[in-house]
Scaffold this motif. Structure first.
Motif, PDB file in Angstrom:
ATOM      1  N   THR A  42      -5.882  32.267  23.769  1.00 49.05           N
ATOM      2  CA  THR A  42      -6.620  31.575  24.833  1.00 49.05           C
ATOM      3  C   THR A  42      -6.573  32.398  26.108  1.00 49.05           C
ATOM      4  OG1 THR A  42      -6.082  29.437  23.860  1.00 49.05           O
ATOM      5  CG2 THR A  42      -6.800  29.437  26.155  1.00 49.05           C
ATOM      6  N   PHE A  43      -5.417  32.952  26.428  1.00 46.28           N
ATOM      7  CA  PHE A  43      -5.286  33.782  27.624  1.00 46.28           C
ATOM      8  C   PHE A  43      -6.210  34.995  27.536  1.00 46.28           C
ATOM      9  CE2 PHE A  43      -3.242  37.195  30.075  1.00 46.28           C
ATOM     10  CZ  PHE A  43      -3.158  36.584  31.314  1.00 46.28           C
ATOM     11  N   GLY A  44      -6.206  35.666  26.387  1.00 49.68           N
ATOM     12  CA  GLY A  44      -7.056  36.841  26.198  1.00 49.68           C
ATOM     13  C   GLY A  44      -8.539  36.504  26.290  1.00 49.68           C
ATOM     14  N   LYS A  45      -8.929  35.365  25.737  1.00 49.16           N
ATOM     15  CA  LYS A  45     -10.330  34.955  25.781  1.00 49.16           C
ATOM     16  C   LYS A  45     -10.769  34.652  27.210  1.00 49.16           C
ATOM     17  CE  LYS A  45     -13.668  31.961  23.518  1.00 49.16           C
ATOM     18  NZ  LYS A  45     -13.858  30.946  22.493  1.00 49.16           N
ATOM     19  N   THR A  46      -9.912  33.983  27.964  1.00 50.82           N
ATOM     20  CA  THR A  46     -10.237  33.660  29.356  1.00 50.82           C
ATOM     21  C   THR A  46     -10.418  34.933  30.171  1.00 50.82           C
ATOM     22  OG1 THR A  46      -8.988  31.609  29.197  1.00 50.82           O
ATOM     23  CG2 THR A  46      -9.481  32.402  31.405  1.00 50.82           C
ATOM     24  N   GLN A  47      -9.528  35.900  29.970  1.00 49.77           N
ATOM     25  CA  GLN A  47      -9.630  37.154  30.718  1.00 49.77           C
ATOM     26  C   GLN A  47     -10.848  37.965  30.281  1.00 49.77           C
ATOM     27  OE1 GLN A  47      -7.724  37.220  33.352  1.00 49.77           O
ATOM     28  NE2 GLN A  47      -6.914  35.329  32.479  1.00 49.77           N
ATOM     29  N   ALA A  48     -11.173  37.926  28.997  1.00 46.28           N
ATOM     30  CA  ALA A  48     -12.378  38.608  28.523  1.00 46.28           C
ATOM     31  C   ALA A  48     -13.626  37.950  29.094  1.00 46.28           C
ATOM     32  CB  ALA A  48     -12.424  38.588  26.994  1.00 46.28           C
ATOM     33  N   ARG A  49     -13.618  36.624  29.190  1.00 48.06           N
ATOM     34  CA  ARG A  49     -14.753  35.887  29.745  1.00 48.06           C
ATOM     35  C   ARG A  49     -14.946  36.208  31.228  1.00 48.06           C
ATOM     36  NH1 ARG A  49     -17.076  31.557  27.440  1.00 48.06           N
ATOM     37  NH2 ARG A  49     -15.263  30.975  26.221  1.00 48.06           N
ATOM     38  N   SER A  50     -13.860  36.470  31.936  1.00 42.92           N
ATOM     39  CA  SER A  50     -13.986  36.805  33.357  1.00 42.92           C
ATOM     40  C   SER A  50     -14.644  38.166  33.545  1.00 42.92           C
ATOM     41  CB  SER A  50     -12.622  36.773  34.053  1.00 42.92           C
ATOM     42  OG  SER A  50     -11.828  37.861  33.648  1.00 42.92           O
ATOM     43  N   GLN A  51     -14.481  39.060  32.585  1.00 45.92           N
ATOM     44  CA  GLN A  51     -15.110  40.378  32.650  1.00 45.92           C
ATOM     45  C   GLN A  51     -16.540  40.356  32.129  1.00 45.92           C
ATOM     46  OE1 GLN A  51     -13.528  42.980  34.098  1.00 45.92           O
ATOM     47  NE2 GLN A  51     -11.923  41.496  34.526  1.00 45.92           N
ATOM     48  N   ASP A  52     -16.764  39.635  31.025  1.00 46.66           N
ATOM     49  CA  ASP A  52     -18.081  39.557  30.391  1.00 46.66           C
ATOM     50  C   ASP A  52     -18.311  38.123  29.916  1.00 46.66           C
ATOM     51  OD1 ASP A  52     -20.495  39.993  29.074  1.00 46.66           O
ATOM     52  OD2 ASP A  52     -19.542  40.856  27.306  1.00 46.66           O
ATOM     53  N   PRO A  53     -19.027  37.304  30.720  1.00 43.17           N
ATOM     54  CA  PRO A  53     -19.231  35.901  30.356  1.00 43.17           C
ATOM     55  C   PRO A  53     -19.938  35.688  29.014  1.00 43.17           C
ATOM     56  CG  PRO A  53     -19.834  36.272  32.641  1.00 43.17           C
ATOM     57  CD  PRO A  53     -19.568  37.613  32.039  1.00 43.17           C
ATOM     58  N   THR A  54     -20.686  36.672  28.538  1.00 38.92           N
ATOM     59  CA  THR A  54     -21.388  36.515  27.261  1.00 38.92           C
ATOM     60  C   THR A  54     -20.460  36.737  26.073  1.00 38.92           C
ATOM     61  OG1 THR A  54     -22.064  38.837  27.206  1.00 38.92           O
ATOM     62  CG2 THR A  54     -23.567  37.268  28.276  1.00 38.92           C
ATOM     63  N   LEU A  55     -19.317  37.348  26.300  1.00 42.23           N
ATOM     64  CA  LEU A  55     -18.337  37.670  25.251  1.00 42.23           C
ATOM     65  C   LEU A  55     -18.948  38.506  24.126  1.00 42.23           C
ATOM     66  CD1 LEU A  55     -16.369  34.295  24.940  1.00 42.23           C
ATOM     67  CD2 LEU A  55     -15.681  36.355  26.165  1.00 42.23           C
ATOM     68  N   GLN A  56     -19.853  39.390  24.454  1.00 38.59           N
ATOM     69  CA  GLN A  56     -20.502  40.220  23.441  1.00 38.59           C
ATOM     70  C   GLN A  56     -19.530  41.178  22.766  1.00 38.59           C
ATOM     71  OE1 GLN A  56     -23.842  42.112  25.252  1.00 38.59           O
ATOM     72  NE2 GLN A  56     -25.110  40.277  25.172  1.00 38.59           N
ATOM     73  N   CYS A  95      -5.826  18.038  26.567  1.00 36.17           N
ATOM     74  CA  CYS A  95      -5.943  17.639  25.157  1.00 36.17           C
ATOM     75  C   CYS A  95      -7.394  17.605  24.682  1.00 36.17           C
ATOM     76  CB  CYS A  95      -5.292  16.280  24.947  1.00 36.17           C
ATOM     77  SG  CYS A  95      -3.510  16.344  25.190  1.00 36.17           S
ATOM     78  N   SER A  96      -8.306  17.870  25.570  1.00 33.87           N
ATOM     79  CA  SER A  96      -9.722  17.854  25.201  1.00 33.87           C
ATOM     80  C   SER A  96     -10.350  19.179  25.575  1.00 33.87           C
ATOM     81  CB  SER A  96     -10.422  16.720  25.956  1.00 33.87           C
ATOM     82  OG  SER A  96     -11.804  16.775  25.732  1.00 33.87           O
ATOM     83  N   PRO A  97     -11.038  19.839  24.693  1.00 34.00           N
ATOM     84  CA  PRO A  97     -11.235  19.547  23.278  1.00 34.00           C
ATOM     85  C   PRO A  97      -9.977  19.843  22.462  1.00 34.00           C
ATOM     86  CG  PRO A  97     -12.282  21.628  23.814  1.00 34.00           C
ATOM     87  CD  PRO A  97     -11.742  21.062  25.105  1.00 34.00           C
ATOM     88  N   GLY A  98      -9.839  19.122  21.392  1.00 34.57           N
ATOM     89  CA  GLY A  98      -8.651  19.221  20.554  1.00 34.57           C
ATOM     90  C   GLY A  98      -8.430  20.592  19.950  1.00 34.57           C
ATOM     91  N   THR A  99      -9.513  21.261  19.587  1.00 33.75           N
ATOM     92  CA  THR A  99      -9.373  22.588  18.972  1.00 33.75           C
ATOM     93  C   THR A  99      -8.781  23.591  19.963  1.00 33.75           C
ATOM     94  OG1 THR A  99     -11.677  23.070  19.516  1.00 33.75           O
ATOM     95  CG2 THR A  99     -11.221  22.272  17.285  1.00 33.75           C
ATOM     96  N   LEU A 100      -9.241  23.538  21.206  1.00 32.20           N
ATOM     97  CA  LEU A 100      -8.707  24.442  22.232  1.00 32.20           C
ATOM     98  C   LEU A 100      -7.252  24.111  22.528  1.00 32.20           C
ATOM     99  CD1 LEU A 100      -9.148  26.724  24.280  1.00 32.20           C
ATOM    100  CD2 LEU A 100      -9.999  24.998  25.888  1.00 32.20           C
TER     101      LEU A 100
END
Length: 157
Positions: A59-73, A43-48
């Motif tokens: 959220t799933f897509g963002k996590t997988q993108a972060r695993s490939q490129d931590p900067t999320l460029q 429940c923390s952070p509330g927005t997530l």
């Protein structure tokens, strides 16, 4: 967690006590064999939490993108992982891809667990698992914790 300070130094210096504490903390975080965030801390952070409850594919897509490129460029909210998750959600089969990716994440970061545990977690507590995975991936891939990583273009054949 201690704040990481980016400060230019024209000459190398001996790490201060503060810097050594940051390095020790970074090592404790990146080499921790347990999850840094609890499954029940979803429940923390509330927005997530709200985003994951309403649109878990993002959220799933963002996590997988972060695993490939931590900067999320080159991050896009609607990416291939998000679409696969959405398609599988139509028949409540998204837990299968989530179990696979959770296992890959555990192996990559040396987190204790099992495939059976991942399967049960993603099947029964899918949203909480997504929040935990996103927060964990964000923490473990911070540049100040992981240090410099050479790019594939700089590697010798």
């Amino acid at each position: 967690m201690a704040a990481y300070e980016k400060k230019y130094r024209s000459r190398p210096s001996v790490p201060s006590v503060y810097q050594r504490d940051v390095l020790v903390e970074a090592q404790n975080i990146t080499q921790n064999k347990d999850w840094n965030y609890s499954l029940c801390g979803c429940c923390s952070p509330g927005t997530l939490c709200l985003l994951t409850c309403c649109l878990p594919c993002l959220t799933f897509g963002k996590t997988q993108a972060r695993s490939q490129d931590p900067t999320l460029q080159n991050y896009s909210s609607i990416n291939s992982e998000c679409l696969i998750f959405s398609f599988l959600s139509l028949g409540y089969f998204q837990w299968i891809i989530q179990t696979i990716r959770r296992g890959e994440m555990r192996e990559k970061h040396g987190i204790k667990g099992s495939c059976c545990g991942d399967c049960c977690t993603t099947f029964w507590c899918g949203c909480c698992a997504l929040v935990q995975e996103e927060k964990e991936m964000e923490l473990r891939t911070r540049p100040e914790w992981t240090g410099y990583k050479s790019t594939p273009q700089m590697a010798y054949p």
